[in-house]
Design a protein around this motif. Structure first.
Motif, PDB file in Angstrom:
ATOM      1  N   PHE A   1      46.117  43.496  45.816  1.00  0.00           N
ATOM      2  CA  PHE A   1      46.413  44.734  45.104  1.00  0.00           C
ATOM      3  C   PHE A   1      45.171  45.514  44.693  1.00  0.00           C
ATOM      4  O   PHE A   1      45.291  46.656  44.261  1.00  0.00           O
ATOM      5  CB  PHE A   1      47.239  44.413  43.841  1.00  0.00           C
ATOM      6  N   SER A   2      43.993  44.906  44.801  1.00  0.00           N
ATOM      7  CA  SER A   2      42.787  45.599  44.345  1.00  0.00           C
ATOM      8  C   SER A   2      41.746  45.764  45.452  1.00  0.00           C
ATOM      9  O   SER A   2      41.228  46.860  45.667  1.00  0.00           O
ATOM     10  CB  SER A   2      42.175  44.856  43.150  1.00  0.00           C
ATOM     11  N   VAL A   3      41.444  44.696  46.166  1.00  0.00           N
ATOM     12  CA  VAL A   3      40.391  44.750  47.185  1.00  0.00           C
ATOM     13  C   VAL A   3      40.915  45.372  48.476  1.00  0.00           C
ATOM     14  O   VAL A   3      40.206  46.155  49.129  1.00  0.00           O
ATOM     15  CB  VAL A   3      39.830  43.336  47.455  1.00  0.00           C
ATOM     16  N   LEU A   4      42.141  45.037  48.848  1.00  0.00           N
ATOM     17  CA  LEU A   4      42.701  45.554  50.097  1.00  0.00           C
ATOM     18  C   LEU A   4      42.687  47.082  50.150  1.00  0.00           C
ATOM     19  O   LEU A   4      42.278  47.661  51.168  1.00  0.00           O
ATOM     20  CB  LEU A   4      44.122  45.011  50.295  1.00  0.00           C
ATOM     21  N   PRO A   5      43.104  47.783  49.079  1.00  0.00           N
ATOM     22  CA  PRO A   5      43.030  49.251  49.138  1.00  0.00           C
ATOM     23  C   PRO A   5      41.601  49.770  49.326  1.00  0.00           C
ATOM     24  O   PRO A   5      41.398  50.764  50.038  1.00  0.00           O
ATOM     25  CB  PRO A   5      43.596  49.688  47.781  1.00  0.00           C
ATOM     26  N   MET A   6      40.611  49.109  48.718  1.00  0.00           N
ATOM     27  CA  MET A   6      39.220  49.544  48.881  1.00  0.00           C
ATOM     28  C   MET A   6      38.786  49.432  50.339  1.00  0.00           C
ATOM     29  O   MET A   6      38.107  50.324  50.874  1.00  0.00           O
ATOM     30  CB  MET A   6      38.298  48.710  47.980  1.00  0.00           C
TER      31      MET A   6
ATOM     32  N   GLY B   1      34.346  44.300  44.866  1.00  0.00           N
ATOM     33  CA  GLY B   1      33.459  45.459  44.803  1.00  0.00           C
ATOM     34  C   GLY B   1      32.006  45.087  45.029  1.00  0.00           C
ATOM     35  O   GLY B   1      31.264  45.795  45.732  1.00  0.00           O
ATOM     36  N   TRP B   2      31.582  43.951  44.436  1.00  0.00           N
ATOM     37  CA  TRP B   2      30.208  43.491  44.652  1.00  0.00           C
ATOM     38  C   TRP B   2      29.966  43.164  46.125  1.00  0.00           C
ATOM     39  O   TRP B   2      28.934  43.560  46.703  1.00  0.00           O
ATOM     40  CB  TRP B   2      29.943  42.258  43.800  1.00  0.00           C
ATOM     41  N   ALA B   3      30.906  42.430  46.734  1.00  0.00           N
ATOM     42  CA  ALA B   3      30.738  42.051  48.140  1.00  0.00           C
ATOM     43  C   ALA B   3      30.724  43.280  49.044  1.00  0.00           C
ATOM     44  O   ALA B   3      29.933  43.372  49.991  1.00  0.00           O
ATOM     45  CB  ALA B   3      31.857  41.099  48.557  1.00  0.00           C
ATOM     46  N   LEU B   4      31.578  44.248  48.723  1.00  0.00           N
ATOM     47  CA  LEU B   4      31.650  45.454  49.542  1.00  0.00           C
ATOM     48  C   LEU B   4      30.365  46.261  49.448  1.00  0.00           C
ATOM     49  O   LEU B   4      29.885  46.814  50.448  1.00  0.00           O
ATOM     50  CB  LEU B   4      32.843  46.300  49.078  1.00  0.00           C
ATOM     51  N   ALA B   5      29.765  46.286  48.249  1.00  0.00           N
ATOM     52  CA  ALA B   5      28.537  47.056  48.050  1.00  0.00           C
ATOM     53  C   ALA B   5      27.324  46.383  48.668  1.00  0.00           C
ATOM     54  O   ALA B   5      26.396  47.063  49.124  1.00  0.00           O
ATOM     55  CB  ALA B   5      28.300  47.284  46.557  1.00  0.00           C
ATOM     56  N   HIS B   6      27.316  45.049  48.730  1.00  0.00           N
ATOM     57  CA  HIS B   6      26.113  44.337  49.160  1.00  0.00           C
ATOM     58  C   HIS B   6      26.178  43.793  50.593  1.00  0.00           C
ATOM     59  O   HIS B   6      25.142  43.443  51.160  1.00  0.00           O
ATOM     60  CB  HIS B   6      25.812  43.168  48.217  1.00  0.00           C
TER      61      HIS B   6
ATOM     62  N   VAL C   1      43.215  38.929  38.173  1.00  0.00           N
ATOM     63  CA  VAL C   1      43.325  40.380  38.330  1.00  0.00           C
ATOM     64  C   VAL C   1      42.034  41.061  37.890  1.00  0.00           C
ATOM     65  O   VAL C   1      41.642  42.099  38.444  1.00  0.00           O
ATOM     66  CB  VAL C   1      44.533  40.906  37.522  1.00  0.00           C
ATOM     67  N   LEU C   2      41.340  40.488  36.900  1.00  0.00           N
ATOM     68  CA  LEU C   2      40.065  41.036  36.460  1.00  0.00           C
ATOM     69  C   LEU C   2      38.925  40.677  37.421  1.00  0.00           C
ATOM     70  O   LEU C   2      38.032  41.491  37.683  1.00  0.00           O
ATOM     71  CB  LEU C   2      39.726  40.524  35.056  1.00  0.00           C
ATOM     72  N   CYS C   3      38.952  39.443  37.948  1.00  0.00           N
ATOM     73  CA  CYS C   3      37.845  38.956  38.788  1.00  0.00           C
ATOM     74  C   CYS C   3      37.878  39.526  40.202  1.00  0.00           C
ATOM     75  O   CYS C   3      36.819  39.802  40.787  1.00  0.00           O
ATOM     76  CB  CYS C   3      37.878  37.432  38.862  1.00  0.00           C
ATOM     77  N   ALA C   4      39.073  39.671  40.778  1.00  0.00           N
ATOM     78  CA  ALA C   4      39.175  40.064  42.188  1.00  0.00           C
ATOM     79  C   ALA C   4      38.491  41.393  42.489  1.00  0.00           C
ATOM     80  O   ALA C   4      37.682  41.478  43.435  1.00  0.00           O
ATOM     81  CB  ALA C   4      40.649  40.092  42.620  1.00  0.00           C
ATOM     82  N   PRO C   5      38.743  42.470  41.724  1.00  0.00           N
ATOM     83  CA  PRO C   5      38.056  43.731  42.062  1.00  0.00           C
ATOM     84  C   PRO C   5      36.552  43.682  41.812  1.00  0.00           C
ATOM     85  O   PRO C   5      35.783  44.340  42.524  1.00  0.00           O
ATOM     86  CB  PRO C   5      38.739  44.759  41.146  1.00  0.00           C
TER      87      PRO C   5
ATOM     88  N   ALA D   1      33.959  36.680  53.568  1.00  0.00           N
ATOM     89  CA  ALA D   1      33.318  35.402  53.247  1.00  0.00           C
ATOM     90  C   ALA D   1      33.581  34.984  51.801  1.00  0.00           C
ATOM     91  O   ALA D   1      33.873  33.814  51.527  1.00  0.00           O
ATOM     92  CB  ALA D   1      31.809  35.505  53.502  1.00  0.00           C
ATOM     93  N   THR D   2      33.485  35.932  50.845  1.00  0.00           N
ATOM     94  CA  THR D   2      33.694  35.569  49.446  1.00  0.00           C
ATOM     95  C   THR D   2      35.149  35.212  49.167  1.00  0.00           C
ATOM     96  O   THR D   2      35.433  34.311  48.369  1.00  0.00           O
ATOM     97  CB  THR D   2      33.269  36.726  48.525  1.00  0.00           C
ATOM     98  N   THR D   3      36.075  35.902  49.823  1.00  0.00           N
ATOM     99  CA  THR D   3      37.493  35.568  49.638  1.00  0.00           C
ATOM    100  C   THR D   3      37.799  34.189  50.193  1.00  0.00           C
ATOM    101  O   THR D   3      38.512  33.385  49.566  1.00  0.00           O
ATOM    102  CB  THR D   3      38.384  36.625  50.322  1.00  0.00           C
ATOM    103  N   LEU D   4      37.268  33.902  51.372  1.00  0.00           N
ATOM    104  CA  LEU D   4      37.446  32.572  51.947  1.00  0.00           C
ATOM    105  C   LEU D   4      36.797  31.507  51.067  1.00  0.00           C
ATOM    106  O   LEU D   4      37.373  30.434  50.844  1.00  0.00           O
ATOM    107  CB  LEU D   4      36.844  32.529  53.350  1.00  0.00           C
TER     108      LEU D   4
END
Length: 420
Positions: free
Chosen positions: A241-246, A371-376, A363-367, A384-387
């Motif tokens: 619900f948070s990372v997938l839309p990004m 967001g950090w993984a997407l930016a870096h 719900v607080l940690c996932a975005p 990789a971080t989700t796995l």
């Protein structure tokens, strides 16, 4: 007659029933109420739209959403403790009546201070039924396989309710407005409170003689290993619900594409729940808890949602969301099975409340993590971080399994007295 908690020793299970027993009216009321409250749960997904309508700046809106999240987390702990302290019926009815009052107040609030206070209290009671219903199911259904059966369909009700929220809210938000949706949310909570008042039997409060409640739960290593393993397992669920839309926005896909991923995920829940539930019920009848299945669900969720980091089309993202569904179904049933086996009867609400915070924290940690993984590192680092979250959740199941098969010392002051 007085009720006494015995020290928790090795984990045991009730003998399996030869065939499923019909559910009592109380269980049906709880399942239907869970669906109704979740289906009308417009406050959570549509709160950002309400804040946008009020023209609040980004900093204020973020603070309001943070207050909502803090309220959600504290609400799980408070409602779990109250369920044991003043009773399941009194806590559920009070929480739903509070929701019936504060949700309309949030709809009408306009100043940053009133919106912030209303948001915090709304978060407090939004998911209040979760630990209370968990305790009620454990109180009402005596055998582990029966509890697993109810838990599976309860998770189904939550998922179908969430799908209904998105569908109905999307259709009605334009014609009637977001504040009217909040009023509807409060009205449904009021109806659930009246049903609970009528269906749930009156009960006297459970009073600890010396210690108890959170003090004993906080020193239970089994509970904390379960909590951490569940959190790492649920972070991929929250990522849906948070990372997938990004990820989809970065690939230039429209909002309708994200809607299709949610629709396919709901369809997978609808198709797989009747298939997986009977198998999980049979597994719950065994003497050992479902630690291995919790670890398996962590791997499925980590790999399923992690694969979204490798997708670039609507079909790819939809497939990732659907692949994660079996892990989600198994995770909730397995974690609840373990929780039911380790929680002392007089502290089921407390244990369920502590475990219930895992979803709020996820719900607080996932975005933040996404967001950090997407930016870096882009999409591949998200994968990789989700796995890795799933792998760590599965790894924590190893010491949890060892601890569950080891006698645990009796907590101080475990004796409780209850009214007849």
């Amino acid at each position: 007659m007085p009720a006494t908690d015995l020290p928790a020793q090795t984990v045991t299970a009730s003998p399996p029933s030869p065939k499923p027993k019909p559910w009592p009216a109380l269980i049906w009321a709880l399942l239907i109420g869970t669906f109704a409250v979740r289906a009308a749960g417009f406050i959570y997904p549509y709160l950002p739209y309400r804040l946008d309508d009020l023209r609040l700046d980004t900093a204020v809106a973020s603070a309001v959403l943070a207050l909502w999240g803090v309220g959600w987390l504290v609400g799980q702990l408070l409602c779990g403790w109250l369920a044991d302290r003043i009773g399941r019926r009194a806590t559920l009815v009070s929480a739903m009546l509070a929701a019936a009052v504060v949700f309309p107040l949030l709809a009408q609030a306009r100043t940053p201070m009133t919106v912030g206070i209303a948001a915090a209290v709304s978060g407090l009671v939004y998911d209040a039924p979760r630990p209370i219903v968990s305790a009620l199911v454990a109180d009402t259904v005596p055998d582990e396989s029966g509890r697993a059966r109810v838990t599976g369909w309860r998770h189904f009700a939550v998922n179908m309710g969430a799908a209904t929220t998105g569908l109905v809210g999307g259709v009605l938000a334009g014609p009637i407005g977001v504040p009217a949706l909040f009023w509807c949310n409060g009205l449904v909570c009021a109806v659930f409170a009246l049903v609970a008042l009528r269906i749930l039997p009156p009960e006297g409060p459970v009073r600890p003689v010396r210690h108890g409640g959170y003090r004993d739960a906080f020193v239970d290593a089994r509970l904390w290993l379960l909590w951490l393993a569940s959190l790492l397992t649920l972070i991929p669920v929250a990522a849906l619900f948070s990372v997938l839309p990004m990820l989809m926005v970065q690939d230039g896909l429209p909002a309708t594409a994200y809607g299709w991923t949610q629709a396919l995920s709901a369809a997978a829940v609808l198709a797989l729940t009747p298939v997986l539930n009977p198998w999980l019920v049979r597994r719950a009848a065994r003497p050992s808890p479902m630690v291995g299945l919790l670890g398996t669900s962590a791997l499925i969720l980590g790999a399923g949602m992690g694969s979204a980091g490798l997708a670039s089309s609507t079909a790819g993202y939809s497939a990732a969301a659907a692949l994660a569904v079996p892990g989600e179904i198994i995770a909730f049933v397995a974690a609840t099975d373990i929780l039911n086996r380790i929680a002392p009867p007089s502290r089921r609400g407390v244990y369920a409340g502590i475990w219930g915070t895992t979803l709020a924290v996820a719900v607080l940690c996932a975005p933040v993590l996404g967001g950090w993984a997407l930016a870096h590192g882009g999409h591949h680092l998200v994968a990789a971080t989700t796995l890795m979250s799933g792998l760590l959740g599965a790894a924590l199941c190893l010491p949890l399994a060892a601890l569950l098969h080891r006698p645990s010392p009796s907590p101080r002051g475990a004796r409780m007295t209850a009214r007849p």
